[in-house]
Design an enzyme around this catalytic site. Structure first.
Site, PDB file in Angstrom:
ATOM      1  N   LYS A 257      49.249  -2.459 -45.310  1.00 35.75           N
ATOM      2  CA  LYS A 257      50.301  -2.999 -44.459  1.00 35.75           C
ATOM      3  C   LYS A 257      51.617  -2.294 -44.774  1.00 35.75           C
ATOM      4  CE  LYS A 257      52.096  -7.466 -42.914  1.00 35.75           C
ATOM      5  NZ  LYS A 257      51.995  -8.941 -43.066  1.00 35.75           N
ATOM      6  N   GLU A 345      45.131 -24.338 -39.185  1.00 36.24           N
ATOM      7  CA  GLU A 345      46.002 -25.494 -38.992  1.00 36.24           C
ATOM      8  C   GLU A 345      45.226 -26.804 -38.938  1.00 36.24           C
ATOM      9  OE1 GLU A 345      48.097 -21.881 -37.496  1.00 36.24           O
ATOM     10  OE2 GLU A 345      46.112 -22.742 -37.148  1.00 36.24           O
ATOM     11  N   ARG A 373      47.644 -26.606 -32.250  1.00 34.84           N
ATOM     12  CA  ARG A 373      46.252 -26.296 -32.541  1.00 34.84           C
ATOM     13  C   ARG A 373      45.573 -27.420 -33.312  1.00 34.84           C
ATOM     14  NH1 ARG A 373      45.699 -20.235 -34.495  1.00 34.84           N
ATOM     15  NH2 ARG A 373      44.080 -20.293 -32.921  1.00 34.84           N
TER      16      ARG A 373
END
Length: 611
Positions: A257, A345, A373
């Site tokens: 990354k 979540e 969600r």
């Protein structure tokens, strides 16, 4: 869509020549590393100038080049999970000249956008969904006898921690006659290092000597890798092999990354995942010339850490967003009492319910848009059991440049229907601190605290307090034309509107209930003494706080007419937060205009004292 002239430096001769995917596919392999370098320099220049997702895009440059050389987009479907790594994809599919308008109103979206290009299949930037889209597309390809059109889902190891991803893998791996290629972009992190058993398994696959038991093979996938995601030739070869296998395949790509940009590679916190305007040489914001207000997140972060110091039963839960939601200070001081469950979540909410059952008070911190969600878990696993769980929703209301999937505008309309749930909207830093403490003190059921993205405005002191309701402004006692019920940081434009309509001869009382659900009964008596009530909220007005207050008034027999102001029931595009609120009529002039119009309408129906 608007565009502005591009910076003249750095010069990018190869990238300038890429007129489309045909040009890319015809480019000699020897030129590809130089193209990758130019793309990185372009991304750094543009993102540091405008803000956006930096680290994720720098990490997938070679991977995206290889994808577009092996597959024929949009004939073949490339599905980017989450979508914050799609800038390179946009560059290669003809949108390079639009980056001057990145994340600006009317300009290039920071995520894939179906309105922008046929190459963008999925624009919902919530994580862990791409594999389910891929499953549906593969089924459609089979029904239409178009299985020669490849379906490719690109998902990060962070997003793979989400439950939906595993539900899709369960289906995809068993469907040997529906080929789908899953490209696992494994950089070891989302915002933070990837957590849980999956991280350990991927580490074994990356570094194991003899091949360990392979979870993906056990699920029915052919497995290719791990491959160096920054070696274009190796990635092209692996993707070509996967395409030719004509079955469900997982290609394991290992990337870094922030690759190629030293400030990102050396940033252990989040590899400059998302940035505002920063200095491209350092990756840091420019020095401030004057003091600025603290952010809502930082105020919450400090107060929660202090609460945890005072109360040993306070714990915290996050869904892979430790730093963005402000839990890092508490995690530093009490690492065993902060739980990162990954991008999950639903699991976060029900896990918090389990903690509450055992006598702890969990604080679940997530973005408002992501609580959508886990609505079923909030209702059935927390509220039904009347468990003391506090949900702290960051980025509530209009978030600005991230666009429709990130605006936290749905939560109020969804949560007002949940029994036993109390909801609070702080207007300033002091009230945030107070409401958070009240929430954590509540052992009788779930609570919600929500606040927007950005800095906390100046304090808004109350001139009086009546039965838990703050009076922020009132004209002379005998002039009670309009009761303006404000929520959260909309107190500032509410007071501006009050001053405007007062100059037009209307008396206004501005009140802030703090806790907006359940409706404070004192609001009923206040409303009955006014000729018009106006409610404000930075959520969808349909089914939101205003609707809840109106229903409460009707149930109590209060006949005062009510006007509810809020966001429209539509998908609001990306843009400047202040401008988007203004377009919705939630700035001072817009609120004043609505009050004056409402007063005139009320007068025409025989209500005295208005107009």
């Amino acid at each position: 869509m608007t565009s502005t002239p591009q910076p003249q430096a750095p010069l990018l001769p190869l990238l300038t020549e890429i007129a489309g995917l045909e040009t890319l596919q015809a480019l000699p392999a020897a030129d590809l590393p130089r193209l990758a370098d130019e793309i990185r320099r372009f991304v750094v220049t543009q993102v540091c100038r405008a803000g956006g997702h930096l680290g994720p895009n720098l990490g997938v440059v070679e991977l995206t080049i290889a994808l577009h050389r092996v597959f024929a987009s949009p004939y073949d479907a490339l599905l980017f999970d989450t979508g914050h790594q799609a800038y390179v994809h946009k560059i290669l599919t003809g949108r390079q000249d639009l980056f001057g308008s990145l994340r600006q109103s009317g300009g290039l979206s920071g995520y894939p956008s179906r309105a922008e290009s046929a190459h963008d299949w999925v624009e919902n930037s919530h994580a862990s969904t791409a594999l389910a889209y891929a499953d549906g597309l593969a089924k459609a390809r089979q029904l239409s006898r178009e299985q020669h059109r490849n379906v490719v889902a690109i998902i990060g190891d962070g997003a793979l921690t989400g439950g939906m991803a595993w539900e899709a893998l369960n289906n995809l791996g068993a469907s040997t006659d529906r080929p789908v290629i899953v490209v696992l972009n494994d950089n070891g992190r989302s915002y933070a290092p990837t957590c849980g058993a999956l991280a350990g398994h991927l580490a074994l696959l990356r570094h194991g000597g003899e091949e360990p038991q392979n979870l993906f093979r056990s699920l029915g996938f052919a497995y290719l890798g791990p491959l160096d995601g920054h070696d274009i030739a190796a990635v092209e070869q692996g993707l070509t092999q996967a395409r030719d296998l004509d079955r469900p395949v997982l290609v394991h790509i290992v990337t870094v990354k922030g690759k190629g940009y030293p400030p990102a590679e050396s940033d252990d916190a989040d590899c400059l995942h998302a940035v505002s305007v920063v200095d491209p040489d350092t990756g840091r914001p420019p020095p401030r010339t004057q003091a600025t207000s603290a952010s809502w997140t930082s105020i919450f972060a400090q107060e929660l850490a202090d609460l945890a110091e005072q109360r040993s039963n306070v714990v915290a839960v996050t869904a892979s967003m430790l730093r963005p939601t402000g839990l890092h200070p508490m995690a530093t001081r009490f690492p065993d009492r902060v739980f990162d469950v990954g991008i999950a979540e639903q699991h976060a909410v029900t896990s918090a319910a389990g903690l509450a059952m055992a006598g702890y008070h969990p604080v679940v911190a997530m973005y408002a848009t992501f609580l959508n969600r886990a609505l079923d878990q909030v209702i059935m696993d927390v509220a039904l059991h009347r468990l003391p769980v506090t949900f702290v929703l960051d980025r509530a209301g209009i978030t600005g440049p991230d666009g429709p999937s990130h605006h936290g505008m749905w939560d109020l309309s969804l949560l007002t229907s949940v029994p036993h749930l109390r909801i609070a909207l702080p207007r300033d830093a002091d009230q945030l601190r107070q409401l958070l403490r009240e929430a954590v003190d509540d052992a009788d059921g779930p609570t919600v605290i929500r606040f927007p993205k950005g800095t906390v405005g100046r304090p808004v002191p109350a001139v009086a307090r009546v039965d838990g309701i703050d009076i922020l402004h009132r004209t002379s006692p005998g002039c009670q034309d309009v009761l303006l019920i404000t929520t959260g940081p909309l107190a500032h434009p509410a007071l501006e509107a009050a001053a405007t309509v007062r100059s037009e001869g209307l008396g206004v009382t501005v009140v802030d209930p703090g806790w907006v659900q359940p409706v404070n009964e004192t609001l009923m008596s206040m409303a009955s003494r006014h000729h018009l009530v106006v409610t404000l909220e930075d959520g969808i007005r349909a089914g939101g706080i205003g609707s809840t207050i109106t229903q409460a008034f009707q149930d109590a027999g209060v006949a005062t007419p009510v006007i509810t102001l809020g966001l429209p029931r539509t998908f609001i595009p990306h843009g400047n937060r202040a401008a988007l609120l203004s377009e919705a009529g939630l700035d001072g002039p817009g609120i004043a205009r609505c009050i004056l119009q409402g007063a005139g309408r009320a007068s025409s129906y025989g209500v005295r004292g208005l107009g």
